[in-house]
Design a protein around this motif. Structure first.
Motif, PDB file in Angstrom:
ATOM      1  N   ILE A 285      -6.967  87.278 -43.238  1.00  0.00           N
ATOM      2  CA  ILE A 285      -6.612  88.680 -43.435  1.00  0.00           C
ATOM      3  C   ILE A 285      -5.545  89.066 -42.416  1.00  0.00           C
ATOM      4  O   ILE A 285      -5.820  89.135 -41.212  1.00  0.00           O
ATOM      5  CB  ILE A 285      -7.836  89.594 -43.288  1.00  0.00           C
TER       6      ILE A 285
ATOM      7  N   TYR B  48     -12.500  94.294 -51.983  1.00  0.00           N
ATOM      8  CA  TYR B  48     -12.404  93.080 -51.170  1.00  0.00           C
ATOM      9  C   TYR B  48     -13.573  92.139 -51.459  1.00  0.00           C
ATOM     10  O   TYR B  48     -13.409  90.915 -51.496  1.00  0.00           O
ATOM     11  CB  TYR B  48     -12.377  93.450 -49.682  1.00  0.00           C
TER      12      TYR B  48
ATOM     13  N   PRO C  35      -9.343  94.521 -39.781  1.00  0.00           N
ATOM     14  CA  PRO C  35      -9.979  93.487 -40.612  1.00  0.00           C
ATOM     15  C   PRO C  35     -11.251  92.920 -40.004  1.00  0.00           C
ATOM     16  O   PRO C  35     -12.101  92.389 -40.723  1.00  0.00           O
ATOM     17  CB  PRO C  35      -8.893  92.414 -40.734  1.00  0.00           C
TER      18      PRO C  35
ATOM     19  N   LEU D 165      -4.172  87.055 -47.197  1.00  0.00           N
ATOM     20  CA  LEU D 165      -4.158  88.443 -47.654  1.00  0.00           C
ATOM     21  C   LEU D 165      -3.006  89.155 -46.952  1.00  0.00           C
ATOM     22  O   LEU D 165      -3.146  89.748 -45.877  1.00  0.00           O
ATOM     23  CB  LEU D 165      -5.501  89.108 -47.347  1.00  0.00           C
TER      24      LEU D 165
END
Length: 437
Positions: free
Chosen positions: A54, A37, A81, A11
């Motif tokens: 992430i 998400y 995250p 990501l």
């Protein structure tokens, strides 16, 4: 016989404005809320992916370049995250969730306890992408900033300390016997006392031991020290290298040798090469995209310059496209690897336009000059990587559902028909899925 491969998603925008700068923004998802998400995570699990990593950058960069990083949302804002992870665990049952963590920002005891909690809450699906970002150090203390290798030394001490806390409960310490009314045996808990160069703390850890393995450790470093860190500590290495046979085999050999030097087996670490494919519906469409990329207009070059300005914390947009790019414009804090990626093999006399045009230029999967092509052509590439011993790939992009479906809708059925992509998950969490093949 086709070898199955591990698949992950990187990501790249982190917990930030998904879809910003693209028409897909008008789907009206709110990037600060968990729903976008969660939807993307469910899609990846349905597709059979092992994990999502992430990205994160705790800092907005140096005061002089903050505007470069936030103006077009390339370098920020980003939310944490680690705090997004529970929402993704709740939405899925098998997918590994790997937030980026910075050893400078979390004390070992706090980190060990928080990570242990998430590992249990998730059914042992937590991973940790350990990044030694020296540029963020000023946000956490006024201690002198460490150099590149010093930051890795601190990360190694940090991770060793966390693992000592996780292992402070020896086998048999957790009794949970209702017949004797004994929950735990305190004589089997180790009184950890750590006094190191960077951290000082005591144990044991006030959290339960693991039943299905510790959180998986992921690392992205490509320097000699970074590869050594990965060989000694990581379960997954995020790899960036040219995808020709010689480069792939040489990179894997370096990681495997680092693992052996640290007393581990080469099989203990999975190497996943990062790729950002453009999947097209036909070879003709791929040819049109590649042909169009060969002659970018100034607007396209300025868009690339904006992103590079964020990554390099240097305002390239203010420079003349047709003048040579003097490497002296980059400050000492800028990653030498990032500079090399921009300059390539072009000499210092090359104008900025030449460097940006090279970044804009796309290539075909079919002739291995790039990553534009059909799902079948991409599957051919993955099979070829498997023949060279590769463990898997990380696809690269934001978490907008449009991005995922554009990449995966045609690709997943092709990969599964060829036996490259898993259909079922192993029991026992992320570590078991990584060891499944």
């Amino acid at each position: 016989m086709t070898r199955p491969q591990h698949f992950g998603w990187f990501l790249a925008r982190g917990f930030g404005p998904q879809g910003w700068g693209y028409a897909s923004l008008d789907w009206d998802y709110d990037w600060t809320r968990p729903e976008i998400y969660q939807e993307a995570a469910r899609t990846l699990e349905q597709a059979g992916f092992d994990l999502v990593i992430i990205e994160d950058a705790p800092s907005l960069g140096s005061p002089e370049t903050i505007d470069l990083r936030v103006r077009h949302a390339f370098g920020g804002p980003k939310h944490d995250p680690l705090l997004l992870a529970p929402y993704l665990f709740q939405a899925t049952r098998h997918l590994g969730i790997v937030p980026t963590v910075n050893p400078a920002g979390l004390l070992p005891y706090t980190a060990a306890r928080q990570f242990s909690t998430l590992q249990h809450l998730s059914g042992h699906r937590l991973g940790l992408n350990v990044v030694t970002d020296t540029g963020s150090a000023r946000h956490f203390s006024d201690a002198p900033t460490l150099d590149h290798d010093g930051a890795y030394d601190r990360a190694e001490e940090w991770l060793d300390g966390i693992r000592s806390l996780w292992r402070s409960w020896e086998d048999g310490a957790l009794v949970a016997d209702t017949g004797t009314d004994v929950y735990a045996d305190g004589s089997r808990l180790h009184a950890i006392r750590h006094r190191g160069e960077h951290f000082a703390f005591d144990g044991p850890l006030n959290a339960l031991p693991f039943t299905d393995g510790e959180p998986a450790i992921v690392s992205p470093g490509g320097s000699g020290r970074g590869l050594g860190f990965a060989g000694a500590n990581s379960d997954v290495q995020l790899a960036l290298a040219p995808l020709d046979e010689a480069s792939v085999r040489a990179y894997r050999a370096k990681i495997h040798q680092a693992a052996v030097d640290a007393g581990r087996r080469p099989a203990d670490i999975k190497i996943l090469f990062a790729i950002q494919p453009v999947i097209t519906s036909s070879a003709d469409e791929a040819e049109r995209i590649v042909a169009a990329s060969a002659h970018p207009d100034d607007a396209a070059l300025q868009q690339i310059a904006r992103k590079q300005s964020s990554d390099l914390e240097t305002d390239l947009t203010s420079l003349d496209l047709d003048c040579p790019l003097d490497p002296a414009v980059f400050g000492a804090h800028v990653s030498q690897g990032s500079i090399r990626r921009l300059l390539g093999d072009r000499g210092p006399e090359a104008p900025l336009r030449a460097h940006l045009t090279a970044l804009a230029r796309a290539g075909r999967i079919s002739d291995r000059t790039g990553f534009v092509g059909t799902a079948e052509e991409f599957a051919d590439l993955i099979e070829e990587l498997g023949e060279w011993g590769n463990d898997g790939v990380l696809l690269w992009g934001d978490f907008h559902p449009v991005t995922l479906h554009r990449t995966l809708d045609e690709l997943v059925p092709v990969l599964r028909r060829r036996g490259i992509l898993r259909r079922e998950y192993a029991a026992g969490g992320l570590q078991e899925n990584l060891r499944a093949f």
